[in-house]
Design an enzyme around this catalytic site. Structure first.
Site, PDB file in Angstrom:
ATOM      1  N   ASN A 132      50.402  20.967  35.636  1.00 54.69           N
ATOM      2  CA  ASN A 132      49.454  21.361  36.679  1.00 54.69           C
ATOM      3  C   ASN A 132      49.192  20.126  37.524  1.00 54.69           C
ATOM      4  OD1 ASN A 132      47.425  22.494  38.178  1.00 54.69           O
ATOM      5  ND2 ASN A 132      45.887  22.429  36.552  1.00 54.69           N
ATOM      6  N   GLY A 133      49.350  20.227  38.841  1.00 55.82           N
ATOM      7  CA  GLY A 133      49.077  19.073  39.700  1.00 55.82           C
ATOM      8  C   GLY A 133      50.241  18.804  40.624  1.00 55.82           C
ATOM      9  N   TRP A 157      50.440  28.408  40.362  1.00 54.99           N
ATOM     10  CA  TRP A 157      50.033  28.503  41.770  1.00 54.99           C
ATOM     11  C   TRP A 157      50.910  27.489  42.471  1.00 54.99           C
ATOM     12  CZ3 TRP A 157      47.753  25.549  45.707  1.00 54.99           C
ATOM     13  CH2 TRP A 157      47.196  26.270  46.762  1.00 54.99           C
ATOM     14  N   LYS A 200      33.213  36.611  51.290  1.00 53.64           N
ATOM     15  CA  LYS A 200      33.570  37.571  50.230  1.00 53.64           C
ATOM     16  C   LYS A 200      34.480  38.654  50.792  1.00 53.64           C
ATOM     17  CE  LYS A 200      32.936  35.908  47.295  1.00 53.64           C
ATOM     18  NZ  LYS A 200      32.326  34.624  47.234  1.00 53.64           N
ATOM     19  N   GLU A 218      28.387  33.635  53.440  1.00 55.63           N
ATOM     20  CA  GLU A 218      28.932  33.995  52.126  1.00 55.63           C
ATOM     21  C   GLU A 218      29.397  35.460  52.116  1.00 55.63           C
ATOM     22  OE1 GLU A 218      30.099  32.777  49.623  1.00 55.63           O
ATOM     23  OE2 GLU A 218      29.894  34.188  47.979  1.00 55.63           O
ATOM     24  N   GLU A 266      38.094  37.207  51.740  1.00 56.13           N
ATOM     25  CA  GLU A 266      38.994  36.743  50.679  1.00 56.13           C
ATOM     26  C   GLU A 266      39.519  37.864  49.791  1.00 56.13           C
ATOM     27  OE1 GLU A 266      37.322  33.750  48.099  1.00 56.13           O
ATOM     28  OE2 GLU A 266      35.422  34.776  48.019  1.00 56.13           O
ATOM     29  N   CYS A 282      47.048  25.749  38.421  1.00 61.65           N
ATOM     30  CA  CYS A 282      47.853  26.465  37.440  1.00 61.65           C
ATOM     31  C   CYS A 282      47.077  26.557  36.131  1.00 61.65           C
ATOM     32  CB  CYS A 282      49.159  25.729  37.202  1.00 61.65           C
ATOM     33  SG  CYS A 282      50.074  25.413  38.714  1.00 61.65           S
ATOM     34  N   LYS A 298      41.543  30.223  41.428  1.00 59.60           N
ATOM     35  CA  LYS A 298      40.138  30.014  41.075  1.00 59.60           C
ATOM     36  C   LYS A 298      39.734  28.546  41.147  1.00 59.60           C
ATOM     37  CE  LYS A 298      36.182  31.539  39.452  1.00 59.60           C
ATOM     38  NZ  LYS A 298      35.339  32.199  40.450  1.00 59.60           N
ATOM     39  N   HIS A 355      25.533  32.674  72.392  1.00 54.99           N
ATOM     40  CA  HIS A 355      26.292  31.530  72.906  1.00 54.99           C
ATOM     41  C   HIS A 355      27.797  31.719  72.729  1.00 54.99           C
ATOM     42  CE1 HIS A 355      22.562  29.413  73.561  1.00 54.99           C
ATOM     43  NE2 HIS A 355      22.197  29.722  72.321  1.00 54.99           N
ATOM     44  N   ARG A 410      43.831  31.495  37.665  1.00 54.80           N
ATOM     45  CA  ARG A 410      44.124  30.153  38.175  1.00 54.80           C
ATOM     46  C   ARG A 410      45.400  30.118  39.013  1.00 54.80           C
ATOM     47  NH1 ARG A 410      41.284  26.065  35.195  1.00 54.80           N
ATOM     48  NH2 ARG A 410      42.788  24.552  35.945  1.00 54.80           N
TER      49      ARG A 410
HETATM   50  C1  F6R Z   1      35.043  31.874  46.981  1.00 54.70           C
HETATM   51  C2  F6R Z   1      35.415  30.887  46.022  1.00 54.70           C
HETATM   52  C3  F6R Z   1      35.775  29.527  46.507  1.00 54.70           C
HETATM   53  C4  F6R Z   1      35.075  28.485  45.620  1.00 54.70           C
HETATM   54  C5  F6R Z   1      35.515  27.078  46.014  1.00 54.70           C
HETATM   55  C6  F6R Z   1      34.791  26.006  45.232  1.00 54.70           C
HETATM   56  O1  F6R Z   1      34.713  33.079  46.388  1.00 54.70           O
HETATM   57  O2  F6R Z   1      35.444  31.133  44.849  1.00 54.70           O
HETATM   58  O3  F6R Z   1      35.432  29.366  47.839  1.00 54.70           O
HETATM   59  O4  F6R Z   1      33.706  28.633  45.769  1.00 54.70           O
HETATM   60  O5  F6R Z   1      36.895  26.945  45.815  1.00 54.70           O
HETATM   61  O6  F6R Z   1      35.015  26.143  43.869  1.00 54.70           O
HETATM   62  P1  F6R Z   1      34.104  25.412  42.795  1.00 54.70           P
HETATM   63  O7  F6R Z   1      32.736  25.970  42.916  1.00 54.70           O
HETATM   64  O8  F6R Z   1      34.749  25.711  41.491  1.00 54.70           O
HETATM   65  O9  F6R Z   1      34.122  23.948  43.131  1.00 54.70           O
END
Ligand code: F6R
Length: 614
Positions: free
Chosen positions: A101-102, A75, A491, A487, A494, A2, A609, A510, A27
């Site tokens: 938050n938490g 969130w 992308k 990766e 998500e 949050c 995020k 395989h 967030r």
């Molecule tokens: C994907 C993404 C997440 C973060 C993951 C780790 O685009 O943003 O997979 O990479 O939640 O976040 P950090 O790097 O902040 O620990």
């Protein structure tokens, strides 16, 4: 997860808080709300389910005024993301208000106790127990600050809170318990700010204090005091933040993600600046506190991270093993604790984290440190917990990353790992001076190479126009480009909600090859390196099964056009730097697919995020 913002001072708090929440919406965007202390001496709250824009509309029809206030973007963890569960939460008798938050792990037990005492709850959240407890303590005769401290001591779990009470008008209390995300206090002139992340308040002040675990703060417009939960004053550690507020705004771009992809040449330059000595062919990482003795003693490295940062670590392993010759294992931070890693004083653990506050990454880091490892981190958020607990760290220099899908932090962390590999190999003597100089020289061209990829954005958009309706994608790569395949797939899934798998190309036979037919396009990273021929044979296998192949290939490789259906050309890059270049078209392809599908690029569904819960 949050986002929290607070303000106390002469200006109108709701406007400042709303502006700050806009910067934090990445967030969480399940609901949003603001509380302010109005002229009549009562708390007024506006809150609504859904995105911040709903709250903004509400504030237009039902404005809020006051010189002290708190705000929140949610969130959801406990309780549905509806209006009733949106923060801020008010206590039963209206004397205390909170944003949180938490997760309060013992909230059921605390709620039962409060209900037995006659407290009625207005929401399904764990948060509400906190505000009801503070009010109960105040009503039993405790002074506000003591009531807050008493309450905080009873909470289990990782929590960050901001609390206002009628007994202490125009004052804010906030606290951090564990790794539920940080709280940055912003020190202004006759006004004070607080937020869960720097960009929310950066336009007002650059002077900030970051609360440590089990610290709380008391703010008035003209004073601040940091203390522990027993009320003992703690001397403040004031940081001056270098990020400029402009870089935290979208500017001419449609989305933060797009802006951040285009910022990559600049973030690479910032990452190299001051660390790479091109004249003498050396790398300096002062915050890593590396010594020849330490570098030589480390005989095992774990890289631990989540999501995109984990894939960065998978590529970094190639750099570190290849150059520094340290056996390296890359582990999901969420699994690290559960498989009993073998750690001793000659082990280093490198945490990679953009936010510096991912709960799993912090837990893995803390465990590694407790077991005697040297803890290193590569971290973007300045002053974050990850940075503070590490023995050595590399500040990423990506600048604020707001788009939920990580892009520039990924490439920046790859550059950082390359620098680390260079520094370690220099100190360990595993490569010659000549080779080190070559590696350093190679870095000089990197920003330009990244810029050249971005110049072809229109082509990636055109490709996205052709493929945006597809339901499944397979991404293939080998060697250091295998993590890039993963990766690229992450992308896409998500932000566009298309199912995508990233696979090491050699593994296709395989199992995954069974998936390939004319409805499943394959993106194959086949730039010129020692695995090129093998990638070509994989492309041929996919084609033989009716698959449509999009190849990422090196400029000038005309032959590949005979093998693949579509070719994305990228400039040739030195092998260990190639992943940094090869990922950029995949980022842009995902971006354009998501835009074409009408998806919310910067705030994809169900994601946040900073993942500050386990
Ligand atoms: C994907 C993404 C997440 C973060 C993951 C780790 O685009 O943003 O997979 O990479 O939640 O976040 P950090 O790097 O902040 O620990």
């Amino acid at each position: 997860m949050c986002g929290i913002v607070g303000y106390v001072g002469p200006r109108q708090a709701p406007a400042i808080i709303l502006q700050g929440l806009k910067r934090l919406e990445y967030r969480g965007y399940d609901s949003a709300g603001i509380a302010a202390l109005e002229e009549n001496g009562r708390f007024a709250i506006r809150r609504d389910a859904g995105k911040l824009s709903n709250l903004e509309t509400l504030l237009q029809s039902s404005p809020l005024e006051g010189h002290a206030g708190i705000g929140h973007t949610r969130w959801a963890t406990h309780g549905k993301p509806n209006q009733r569960n949106a923060h801020p939460h008010l206590s039963m008798n209206g004397r205390v208000v909170i944003v949180h938050n938490g997760i309060v792990e013992n909230f059921l037990e605390l709620r039962e106790e409060l209900e037995a005492e006659g407290v009625t709850f207005a929401s399904d959240t764990d948060t509400e127990v906190i505000v009801q407890m503070v009010e109960r303590y105040i009503e039993s005769g405790l002074e506000m600050e003591t009531a807050v401290r008493q309450t905080l001591k009873q909470l289990r779990g990782a929590n960050a809170v901001v609390i206002m009470g009628l007994d202490r008008p125009n004052e804010l209390f906030c606290a951090r318990l564990g790794n539920a995300g940080g709280i940055a206090l912003g020190l202004g002139d006759n006004e004070m700010f607080l937020a869960s992340d720097i960009p929310a308040i950066l336009e007002h002040t650059r002077r900030m204090i970051f609360l440590e675990n089990r610290q709380m703060a008391h703010l008035t417009p003209t004073s601040y005091r940091i203390m522990d939960l027993d009320g003992q004053t703690i001397p403040p550690d004031i940081h001056t933040i270098a990020w400029d507020p402009v870089s935290a705004a979208k500017g001419e771009f449609k989305h933060f993600m797009q802006k951040e992809i285009f910022e990559q040449p600049r973030s690479i330059v910032d990452t190299l600046r001051g660390r790479v000595d091109f004249e003498n062919g050396r790398v300096h990482l002062p915050e890593m506190n590396l010594t020849p003795e330490l570098a030589q003693r480390i005989n095992k490295l774990y890289i631990t991270a989540c999501g995109t940062s984990f894939y960065s670590g998978l590529a970094g392993k190639f750099m570190i093993e290849n150059l520094a010759r340290i056996p390296t294992e890359v582990t999901y931070a969420s699994e690290f604790r559960y498989y009993d890693p073998i750690i001793d004083e000659d082990t280093a653990v490198l945490a990679i984290t953009q936010s510096g506050e991912t709960a799993d990454t912090l837990a893995a880091s803390e465990q590694a440190k407790a077991e005697g490892a040297t803890l290193w981190s590569i971290v973007n958020a300045f002053g974050s917990q990850s940075m503070r607990i590490s023995h050595g760290y590399i500040p990423m220099q990506a600048g604020p990353e707001i788009g939920v899908a990580s892009t520039k932090a990924f490439t920046t962390s790859l550059v950082d790992q390359y620098l680390l590999a260079c520094a370690l190999s220099d100190l360990r003597g595993t490569i010659s001076r000549r080779k080190l100089r070559q590696l350093v020289d190679d870095l000089a061209q990197l920003p330009d190479l990244a810029g050249r990829v971005l110049d072809h954005d229109a082509e990636y958009e055109e490709l996205a126009n052709q493929f945006f309706k597809v339901h499944n994608f397979l991404y293939l790569g080998r060697g250091i480009n295998y993590p890039i395949a993963r990766e690229g797939a992450l992308k896409l899934k998500e932000i566009s909600y298309i199912h995508a798998e990233g696979y090491p190309a050699g593994e296709m036979k395989h199992g995954p090859i069974a998936l390939i037919d004319e409805t499943m396009p394959v993106i194959a990273i086949a730039t010129k390196d020692h695995l090129y021929e093998k990638m070509i044979s994989q492309i041929q296998q996919a084609k033989a099964r009716g698959g449509t192949v999009i190849a990422v290939a090196t400029e000038g490789d005309a032959a590949i056009a005979n093998e693949a259906d579509h070719v994305i050309y990228v400039p040739e890059a030195p092998p260990l730097l190639a992943p940094i270049i090869n990922v950029i078209p995949l980022q842009l392809f995902s971006y354009h697919v998501a835009v074409r599908r009408g998806a919310d690029v910067d705030q994809p569904r169900n994601l946040a995020k900073s993942v500050t819960v386990e």
